[in-house]
Design a protein around this motif. Structure first.
Motif, PDB file in Angstrom:
ATOM      1  N   TYR A 260       0.833  -1.862   0.178  1.00  0.00           N
ATOM      2  CA  TYR A 260       0.230  -0.213   0.335  1.00  0.00           C
ATOM      3  C   TYR A 260       0.865   1.423  -0.583  1.00  0.00           C
ATOM      4  O   TYR A 260       1.759   1.017   0.697  1.00  0.00           O
ATOM      5  N   PRO A 261       0.614   2.465  -0.620  1.00  0.00           N
ATOM      6  CA  PRO A 261       0.963   3.565  -0.381  1.00  0.00           C
ATOM      7  C   PRO A 261       1.763   3.922   0.759  1.00  0.00           C
ATOM      8  O   PRO A 261       0.767   4.137   2.004  1.00  0.00           O
ATOM      9  N   TYR A 262       2.901   4.349   1.425  1.00  0.00           N
ATOM     10  CA  TYR A 262       3.135   5.022   2.736  1.00  0.00           C
ATOM     11  C   TYR A 262       2.710   6.407   3.109  1.00  0.00           C
ATOM     12  O   TYR A 262       2.375   6.979   2.256  1.00  0.00           O
ATOM     13  N   ALA A 263       2.434   6.336   4.310  1.00  0.00           N
ATOM     14  CA  ALA A 263       1.521   7.069   4.854  1.00  0.00           C
ATOM     15  C   ALA A 263       2.162   7.667   6.239  1.00  0.00           C
ATOM     16  O   ALA A 263       2.474   6.974   7.485  1.00  0.00           O
ATOM     17  N   MET A 264       1.369   9.081   6.163  1.00  0.00           N
ATOM     18  CA  MET A 264       1.701   8.907   7.573  1.00  0.00           C
ATOM     19  C   MET A 264       0.166  10.021   8.370  1.00  0.00           C
ATOM     20  O   MET A 264      -0.701  10.352   7.171  1.00  0.00           O
ATOM     21  N   ALA A 265      -0.607   9.666   9.155  1.00  0.00           N
ATOM     22  CA  ALA A 265      -1.615  10.254  10.131  1.00  0.00           C
ATOM     23  C   ALA A 265      -1.306  11.712  11.571  1.00  0.00           C
ATOM     24  O   ALA A 265      -0.331  11.380  11.966  1.00  0.00           O
ATOM     25  N   GLY A 266      -2.213  12.263  10.976  1.00  0.00           N
ATOM     26  CA  GLY A 266      -2.221  13.202  12.382  1.00  0.00           C
ATOM     27  C   GLY A 266      -3.413  13.981  12.417  1.00  0.00           C
ATOM     28  O   GLY A 266      -3.955  14.453  10.866  1.00  0.00           O
ATOM     29  N   ARG A 267      -3.099  15.070  13.855  1.00  0.00           N
ATOM     30  CA  ARG A 267      -4.073  16.135  12.927  1.00  0.00           C
ATOM     31  C   ARG A 267      -4.244  17.676  12.785  1.00  0.00           C
ATOM     32  O   ARG A 267      -2.295  17.620  13.063  1.00  0.00           O
ATOM     33  N   VAL A 268      -4.664  18.268  12.228  1.00  0.00           N
ATOM     34  CA  VAL A 268      -4.167  20.091  11.908  1.00  0.00           C
ATOM     35  C   VAL A 268      -4.159  20.652  13.270  1.00  0.00           C
ATOM     36  O   VAL A 268      -5.264  20.815  13.331  1.00  0.00           O
ATOM     37  N   ILE A 269      -3.259  21.206  12.625  1.00  0.00           N
ATOM     38  CA  ILE A 269      -2.710  22.422  14.059  1.00  0.00           C
ATOM     39  C   ILE A 269      -2.524  23.563  13.352  1.00  0.00           C
ATOM     40  O   ILE A 269      -2.432  23.457  12.767  1.00  0.00           O
ATOM     41  N   ARG A 270      -2.113  24.727  14.386  1.00  0.00           N
ATOM     42  CA  ARG A 270      -2.569  25.738  13.688  1.00  0.00           C
ATOM     43  C   ARG A 270      -0.731  25.807  13.041  1.00  0.00           C
ATOM     44  O   ARG A 270      -0.054  26.031  14.160  1.00  0.00           O
ATOM     45  N   GLY A 271      -0.940  26.999  12.266  1.00  0.00           N
ATOM     46  CA  GLY A 271       0.758  26.712  12.113  1.00  0.00           C
ATOM     47  C   GLY A 271       0.793  28.186  11.576  1.00  0.00           C
ATOM     48  O   GLY A 271      -0.401  29.269  12.147  1.00  0.00           O
ATOM     49  N   ARG A 272       1.827  29.198  11.287  1.00  0.00           N
ATOM     50  CA  ARG A 272       2.021  30.345  10.345  1.00  0.00           C
ATOM     51  C   ARG A 272       1.185  31.048   9.720  1.00  0.00           C
ATOM     52  O   ARG A 272       1.210  32.070   9.878  1.00  0.00           O
TER      53      ARG A 272
END
Length: 329
Positions: A191-203
Motif C-alpha cells: 500500500y502507499p506509505y502514509a502518515m496520519a495526524g491532526r491539523v494544528i494551527r501554524g504560521r
C-alpha cells in the motif's frame, strides 16, 4: 483489541503468540499475522502479539558511548498507527513491553518463562525465520522448540517473504523511502506509505500567496523521508458540522524542517489540497505519499520559495493527469 503494557497484567486467555516490532506493517508482517490467525483458529486460541517500545535497535543505539552519534532507525509507524494496523489484522490482544536494560538482559529461558508463559499464556508461538531472543540474541528456533516442550507450547516458523529475490523487511522499506523510491516502498508494503495526524494551527504563511496548507502534527522522528511530494489525502469528516463519509483529495505536501523559514526543531508535514477551501483545523488526515517531486531546499528569500512552490503545484497537478509519469526528482 486489548492493549497491555509491561508484564504485570495477565493475559485474558490462552494464546497463539507472535513477536515483532511491526514497524511499517509490510507484506512480511501481513503474512505473519495471517498465519497467526490460522494457527489460533486451528487450536482454539486467542491471536496475540508481543511488541516493544522503544524499538530494540533504538535502545541499543542509545547505549553507545557518550561521544558517539546514535544511529536511531527512522520510525515508519507511530505506536498508535502500529496498534491500529494490528487491530485491523484481527489481533485480539497486544502486549507492549518496555525494551530497557532489564528486558535486554533476560536469558532466553527467562524470556520464555516470564514473558511468553507467565504473562502471555502462550500455547503456540509463531516466529519469523530470522527470529532471535534473549540476551545477546542467544536464543534461536531450535532452543525455542526445546523450551516449548518444557513449558507446554508448540512452535512454528514462517519462511521469509520476498519481493523478487529480496527479503522484505522494514530496513528495505526505510531504504526505499530515504531514496525517494515510493513505488518500491509501496511494493514492499502492499500500500502507499502514509502518515496520519491532526491539523494544528501554524504560521499561515501559505495563505499570503494563495496556497493555504494544513499543518499535520506528526510524531515520526527521525523522519523516514523528507522533501516535497505528490500526495493523496483521506479526510475523516465524520466529526464535522455536517458529518460525511471519509473522502480523498489530491494534493502536494512538504515534509521536513522548513530551512528557508528559519527552520523548525521538530519535523512538520504541510499539506495543500487542490480545489479545497473548508476549515481543516482539528481534522484527522491520512496523507499517502505517491511520488517525490524534489528534496527540501534552502532558498535565498521568500520570493524564490514562492516561485518554487508554484512550480511544485503545477508538477503535482500534471502527475494526477498522467499518474504513470513519475515526476523527475
Amino acid at each position: 483489541m486489548r492493549v497491555l503494557r509491561g508484564l504485570t497484567s495477565p493475559a485474558s486467555a490462552p494464546a497463539a503468540v507472535t513477536i515483532g516490532n511491526f514497524d511499517g506493517m509490510h507484506r512480511g508482517h501481513q503474512a505473519l499475522l495471517r498465519q497467526l490467525q490460522a494457527e489460533a483458529q486451528l487450536r482454539g486460541l486467542q491471536p496475540s502479539v508481543l511488541t516493544f517500545a522503544p524499538h530494540p535497535r533504538e535502545f541499543f543505539a542509545r547505549q553507545q558511548a557518550a561521544d558517539a552519534v546514535p544511529k536511531i532507525p527512522a520510525r515508519l509507524h507511530t505506536l498508535r498507527e502500529k496498534l491500529e494496523a494490528l487491530a485491523a489484522a484481527g489481533v485480539v490482544e497486544t502486549r507492549i513491553c518496555p525494551f530497557d536494560e532489564r528486558f535486554a538482559a533476560l536469558t532466553p529461558q527467562a524470556f520464555v518463562q516470564q514473558v511468553l508463559v507467565d504473562a502471555m499464556q502462550a500455547r503456540h508461538v509463531l516466529i519469523g525465520d530470522d527470529f532471535r531472543f534473549g540476551a545477546r540474541r542467544a536464543g534461536d528456533f531450535a532452543l525455542l522448540k526445546t523450551l516449548g516442550q518444557q513449558y507446554g507450547f508448540t512452535v512454528s516458523a514462517l519462511d521469509a517473504q520476498c519481493l523478487g529475490q529480496e527479503r522484505i523487511s522494514s530496513s528495505q522499506v526505510r531504504a526505499a523511502l530515504a531514496e525517494g523510491d515510493l513505488s518500491r516502498a509501496e511494493a514492499l508494503l502492499g500500500y502507499p506509505y502514509a502518515m496520519a495526524g491532526r491539523v494544528i494551527r501554524g504560521r499561515q504563511l501559505g495563505r499570503t500567496i494563495g496556497v493555504p496548507t494544513a499543518n499535520v502534527q506528526i510524531r515520526h522522528d527521525p523522519l523516514p523521508l523528507r522533501g516535497v511530494f505528490v500526495v493523496e489525502v483521506a479526510l475523516d469528516q465524520t466529526k464535522a458540522a455536517v458529518p460525511q463519509m471519509t473522502r480523498t483529495y489530491p494534493g502536494v505536501a512538504n515534509l521536513g524542517y522548513r530551512p528557508t523559514l528559519g527552520g523548525d526543531s521538530r519535523p512538520l508535514l504541510e499539506v495543500h489540497l487542490f480545489d479545497f477551501s473548508d476549515d481543516l483545523y482539528g481534522a484527522h488526515l491520512d496523507v499517502r505519499f505517491l511520488a517525490k517531486l524534489r528534496d527540501e531546499m534552502t532558498f535565498a528569500n521568500f520570493e524564490a520559495l514562492t516561485g518554487q512552490i508554484r512550480a511544485d503545484l503545477t508538477q503535482a497537478r500534471a502527475y494526477f493527469e498522467s499518474p504513470h509519469l513519475v515526476p523527475t526528482k
